[in-house]
Write a protein that holds these residues in place. Structure first.
Motif, PDB file in Angstrom:
ATOM      1  N   GLY A 201      49.506  29.935  58.621  1.00 48.04           N
ATOM      2  CA  GLY A 201      48.094  29.561  58.578  1.00 48.04           C
ATOM      3  C   GLY A 201      47.697  28.491  59.564  1.00 48.04           C
ATOM      4  O   GLY A 201      46.545  28.037  59.572  1.00 48.04           O
TER       5      GLY A 201
ATOM      6  N   ARG B  67      44.796  29.467  62.501  1.00 50.17           N
ATOM      7  CA  ARG B  67      43.659  30.235  61.979  1.00 50.17           C
ATOM      8  C   ARG B  67      42.434  30.193  62.876  1.00 50.17           C
ATOM      9  O   ARG B  67      41.778  31.218  63.087  1.00 50.17           O
ATOM     10  CB  ARG B  67      43.319  29.739  60.572  1.00 50.17           C
ATOM     11  CG  ARG B  67      42.281  30.593  59.871  1.00 50.17           C
ATOM     12  CD  ARG B  67      42.398  30.469  58.374  1.00 50.17           C
ATOM     13  NE  ARG B  67      43.631  31.062  57.892  1.00 50.17           N
ATOM     14  CZ  ARG B  67      44.444  30.486  57.004  1.00 50.17           C
ATOM     15  NH1 ARG B  67      44.161  29.282  56.533  1.00 50.17           N
ATOM     16  NH2 ARG B  67      45.537  31.097  56.605  1.00 50.17           N
TER      17      ARG B  67
ATOM     18  N   ASP C  20      34.678  27.849  55.100  1.00 52.95           N
ATOM     19  CA  ASP C  20      36.125  27.909  54.879  1.00 52.95           C
ATOM     20  C   ASP C  20      36.411  28.761  53.641  1.00 52.95           C
ATOM     21  O   ASP C  20      36.682  28.225  52.562  1.00 52.95           O
ATOM     22  CB  ASP C  20      36.712  26.503  54.709  1.00 52.95           C
ATOM     23  CG  ASP C  20      36.748  25.736  56.016  1.00 52.95           C
ATOM     24  OD1 ASP C  20      37.155  26.318  57.030  1.00 52.95           O
ATOM     25  OD2 ASP C  20      36.375  24.551  56.024  1.00 52.95           O
TER      26      ASP C  20
ATOM     27  N   ALA D 289      41.675  33.658  53.283  1.00 51.40           N
ATOM     28  CA  ALA D 289      41.477  33.906  54.711  1.00 51.40           C
ATOM     29  C   ALA D 289      41.547  35.387  55.044  1.00 51.40           C
ATOM     30  O   ALA D 289      40.659  35.941  55.699  1.00 51.40           O
ATOM     31  CB  ALA D 289      42.510  33.134  55.519  1.00 51.40           C
TER      32      ALA D 289
ATOM     33  N   ALA E 120      37.885  34.676  56.234  1.00 48.45           N
ATOM     34  CA  ALA E 120      37.671  33.366  56.859  1.00 48.45           C
ATOM     35  C   ALA E 120      36.955  33.519  58.198  1.00 48.45           C
ATOM     36  O   ALA E 120      36.029  32.759  58.509  1.00 48.45           O
ATOM     37  CB  ALA E 120      39.003  32.646  57.049  1.00 48.45           C
TER      38      ALA E 120
ATOM     39  N   ASN F 184      43.636  29.830  51.859  1.00 46.47           N
ATOM     40  CA  ASN F 184      43.033  28.956  52.870  1.00 46.47           C
ATOM     41  C   ASN F 184      42.692  27.603  52.241  1.00 46.47           C
ATOM     42  O   ASN F 184      41.597  27.399  51.726  1.00 46.47           O
ATOM     43  CB  ASN F 184      41.782  29.614  53.453  1.00 46.47           C
ATOM     44  CG  ASN F 184      41.209  28.846  54.628  1.00 46.47           C
ATOM     45  OD1 ASN F 184      41.878  27.998  55.211  1.00 46.47           O
ATOM     46  ND2 ASN F 184      39.973  29.145  54.978  1.00 46.47           N
TER      47      ASN F 184
END
Length: 414
Positions: free
Chosen positions: A16, A19, A288, A292, A322, A398
């Protein structure tokens, strides 16, 4: 596993940590692009317009057992096998999905959620009392001491989870969302998780209560018209509710607090009445998204996309929420900006179409309650100076590993 035809695959970072760059790449590649998800190939869809269409298109299924040629291989070799193999409404399609969703839906009705409001306020106040006992000048991790315990206490009450089992459930759920486990580690975690669920089911069969677990068991054991849950569906429905019922809310609270502390001018808009806590929640969800990338969907038949692309029958589809939340096609070039006064409130953080998240009203209520109470109780709240927030090890979840703050570390609110 077959590789979708077209441009080279984008290999998604399981930690992650890449991202933002991945989202930019997804934008640049168009409405959909081939990606590699820990060795599984799929089409990632980040364009919110296309994602909305696909999530409600009957030619797109979430049932890998029926509609994904890669299903059997994934069960043997993919760390995320549990995400496609569980038998519950998350992986069901058509009439089966409607049946399973109906059995759970009443527990998340507006009336039922609103009835939890007072209890959520009590739980939040108790957690903040504990936080307030932190010695002056000492950092406190708000993910650990607020964002985590509030949702798991709420879902624990809903499901009737015994207090002594809640930490264990949390451990297994965290590992379900982790994307840095080996296939063997993931399989062992799933087995341990199922053993815990079997323990819960046995406990509730012996001593039923007024909780959702007991009600689902009663329906399973007494309804003989074919509409009730099978034993496998009962376990997997509980797995889904425990997992989705708190992990996404943890990330929502975590992300919203982090955004407000790193954008004090936005917090001032709330404090001066120019925006409300609902605005904060919706903008945090958009900016956010708590999830994700969400595995997986599958083309039941060929699906033609804009630009001459085609998702072939049996190919997998990844919903990239995301990236969709910041996509310039809907939010303009400032889609990455956190703005609680943003006029466009729609987003896909809770999905869309038949699989829209049943727990969305509950997550919103928990986040709104926690944020309002937190910033009223600690008006000088600030991030620990010099801290760099790190993402959890996941391409699905996320949020941050920790959220260290000082309770009296910022300027006083006016």
């Amino acid at each position: 596993m077959a590789h979708p035809a077209g441009c080279p695959r984008l290999v998604l970072d399981p930690t992650g940590r890449n991202r933002d760059a991945e989202s930019a790449e997804l934008f640049a590649r168009g409405p959909a692009t081939p990606v590699d998800i820990l060795g599984v190939h799929a089409w990632a869809v980040a364009d919110p317009e296309l994602l909305e269409e696909l999530t409600k298109d009957p030619r797109v299924s979430k049932d890998g057992l029926q509609h994904w040629p890669g299903f059997e291989e994934a069960l043997r070799t993919w760390p995320l096998a549990l995400w496609v193999n569980a038998r519950n409404m998350f992986t069901a399609h058509g009439a089966e999905h409607r049946r399973l969703r109906r059995l759970v839906g009443s527990a998340f009705s507006t009336r039922q959620v609103n009835a939890l409001g007072e209890r959520i306020e009590e739980l939040t106040a108790a957690l903040l009392d504990g936080i307030a006992a932190t010695p002056p000048g000492t950092a406190v991790d708000l993910r650990e001491h607020l964002a985590y315990p509030l949702p798991i206490q709420v879902i624990g009450q809903l499901l009737g989870l015994p207090e002594e089992l809640r930490d264990q459930f949390r451990y297994y759920v965290d590992r379900v969302f982790s994307t840095v486990l080996s296939p063997e580690e993931a399989a062992a975690n799933a087995a341990a998780f199922y053993a815990m669920l079997d323990e819960l089911i046995a406990l509730k069969r012996e001593r039923p209560g007024e909780d959702m677990t007991s009600l689902l068991i009663a329906a399973r054991d007494t309804e003989g018209d074919g509409s009730a849950l099978t034993e496998e569906e009962l376990r997997d429905t509980l797995l889904l509710i425990v997992s989705a019922g708190y992990e996404t809310t943890v990330n929502l609270i975590d992300n919203a607090v982090a955004l407000l502390l790193t954008h004090p001018e936005q917090l001032d808009l709330v404090r001066t009445g120019k925006a409300g806590w609902d605005d904060v929640v919706e903008e945090a969800l958009r900016r956010d998204a708590p999830v994700a990338h969400l595995p997986l969907r599958y083309a039941v038949e060929d699906v033609e996309l804009p630009g001459g692309l085609t998702i072939r029958r049996g190919e997998a589809i990844l919903a990239s929420y995301a990236a969709a939340g910041r996509h310039p096609v809907r939010y303009g070039e400032d889609g990455g900006v956190f703005d609680v006064t943003r006029p466009v409130k729609d987003h896909l953080a809770f999905g869309h179409g038949p699989h829209f998240c049943l727990g969305a009203p509950l997550a919103r209520l928990e986040a709104r309650t926690a944020l309002r109470a937190l910033f009223e109780r600690f008006p000088r709240l600030a991030l620990l100076p010099g801290v760099e927030l790190e993402p959890v090890d996941s391409l699905i979840s996320n949020g941050h590993r920790t959220l260290p703050v000082l309770l009296d570390g910022g300027p006083a609110a006016e």
